[in-house]
Write a protein that holds these residues in place. Structure first.
Motif, short mmCIF file in Angstrom:
data_model
loop_
_atom_site.label_atom_id
_atom_site.label_comp_id
_atom_site.label_asym_id
_atom_site.label_seq_id
_atom_site.Cartn_x
_atom_site.Cartn_y
_atom_site.Cartn_z
N ARG A 124 0.84 -1.21 0.00
CA ARG A 124 0.00 0.00 0.00
C ARG A 124 0.87 1.26 0.00
O ARG A 124 0.57 2.23 -0.69
CB ARG A 124 -0.94 0.00 1.20
CG ARG A 124 -1.90 1.18 1.22
CD ARG A 124 -2.77 1.20 2.46
NE ARG A 124 -3.66 2.35 2.46
CZ ARG A 124 -3.29 3.59 2.82
NH1 ARG A 124 -2.03 3.81 3.21
NH2 ARG A 124 -4.17 4.58 2.78
N LEU A 127 2.14 2.28 -3.45
CA LEU A 127 1.11 2.57 -4.44
C LEU A 127 0.83 4.07 -4.53
O LEU A 127 0.84 4.78 -3.52
CB LEU A 127 -0.20 1.88 -4.09
CG LEU A 127 -0.41 0.44 -4.56
CD1 LEU A 127 -1.69 -0.10 -3.94
CD2 LEU A 127 -0.46 0.34 -6.07
N GLY A 131 -4.19 3.77 -6.72
CA GLY A 131 -3.58 2.56 -7.24
C GLY A 131 -4.16 1.31 -6.60
O GLY A 131 -4.81 1.37 -5.55
N PHE A 133 -3.71 -2.81 -5.25
CA PHE A 133 -2.91 -3.96 -4.84
C PHE A 133 -3.77 -5.20 -4.97
O PHE A 133 -4.90 -5.26 -4.47
CB PHE A 133 -2.44 -3.82 -3.39
CG PHE A 133 -1.71 -5.04 -2.87
CD1 PHE A 133 -0.65 -5.59 -3.57
CD2 PHE A 133 -2.09 -5.64 -1.68
CE1 PHE A 133 0.02 -6.71 -3.09
CE2 PHE A 133 -1.42 -6.76 -1.19
CZ PHE A 133 -0.37 -7.29 -1.90
#
Length: 262
Positions: A124, A127, A131, A133
């Motif tokens: 995370r 990102l 974004g 994951f």
């Protein structure tokens, strides 16, 4: 941070098994990733690099960085690509700045981590806002054969005990939703990726033998920790191999998947 021991090892036989597993499972996983051609992508736990190479084909105008801790694994890189880079690194301490990637993913990795929650937190962190994951992970308790295999099935379930001894978690798949929420993803969704294989399918014998070979590869550790005897392992593996040749047999398994948006 204490590291978990990788239960499968990196022998040539194990790498051959992984290559076959990639061939079986990569197409559906790449569809799940839904990577755009311009994305900046990070793979955590690249293994042999097969999946990263295929993701780089999709992100043809972006970049794919693939982190792997084991030098024995990343030695098998797949060609020289301008948009694909392999880096030796620790998933618990990713060597990247905050807010770097559009997509971060891992697959068959968190079950081998000493602290899966921290690895997800690191994903995370790197990102970009907005974004994604994505993870696909194991929960070995959901493996079923029919006709039943009373010698192999209890041996298979003992793999969770062995991974716990080695500092990892073979049931991490069922924890993904909770872990994603705990590290602060704004949106989290979960799904399943089924592995249903039966006699007559080209994948059936490989899938069953794949499971048996996982047990065989851990033989020394099972015996060392007193979890299983050599006789129990041999009987279970032999039963699974026989099962793979039955004309009416079927195997049922699923991977746990999760997507989190930062």
């Amino acid at each position: 941070m204490k590291k978990a021991k990788y239960v499968h090892g990196t022998s040539p036989d194990e790498q051959a098994r992984l290559a076959q597993l990639n061939a079986l499972t990569n197409p559906k996983f790449i569809e799940f990733l839904n990577v755009r051609s311009t994305d900046m992508v990070l793979e955590i736990g690249a293994g042999l690099g097969i999946l990263a190479s295929q993701v780089a084909d999709v992100a043809a105008n972006g970049q794919v960085l693939a982190v792997e801790f084991s030098p024995e694994q990343i030695a098998r890189r797949h060609g020289c690509r301008l948009n694909l880079h392999f880096i030796r690194g620790d998933a618990h301490h990713l060597p990247f700045e905050d807010n770097t990637f559009d997509v971060v993913y891992c697959r068959y990795v968190l079950e081998h981590m000493a602290d899966a929650l921290h690895v997800i937190s690191e994903a995370r962190r790197v990102l970009k806002p907005g974004g994604r994951f994505l993870a696909q992970e194991n929960n070995i308790a959901v493996n079923f054969f029919y006709p039943e295999c009373p010698r192999f099935e209890p041996v298979w379930l003992k793999l969770a005990e062995l991974q716990e001894k080695l500092g990892a978690d073979a049931h991490v798949g069922k924890k993904l939703f909770a872990y994603f929420r705990q590290v602060g993803f704004k949106e989290t969704s979960i799904s399943l990726a089924e592995e249903f294989h039966h006699a007559g399918m080209s994948s059936f014998q490989f899938w069953v033998e794949n499971l048996a070979r996982i047990i065989q590869a851990s033989r020394e550790d099972f015996i060392r920790f007193g979890i299983l005897t050599g006789e129990e392992i041999d009987a279970g593996v032999a039963e699974a191999m026989s099962f793979s040749r039955l004309p009416d047999a079927a195997a049922y398994f699923y991977w746990n998947r999760a997507v989190g948006t930062k």
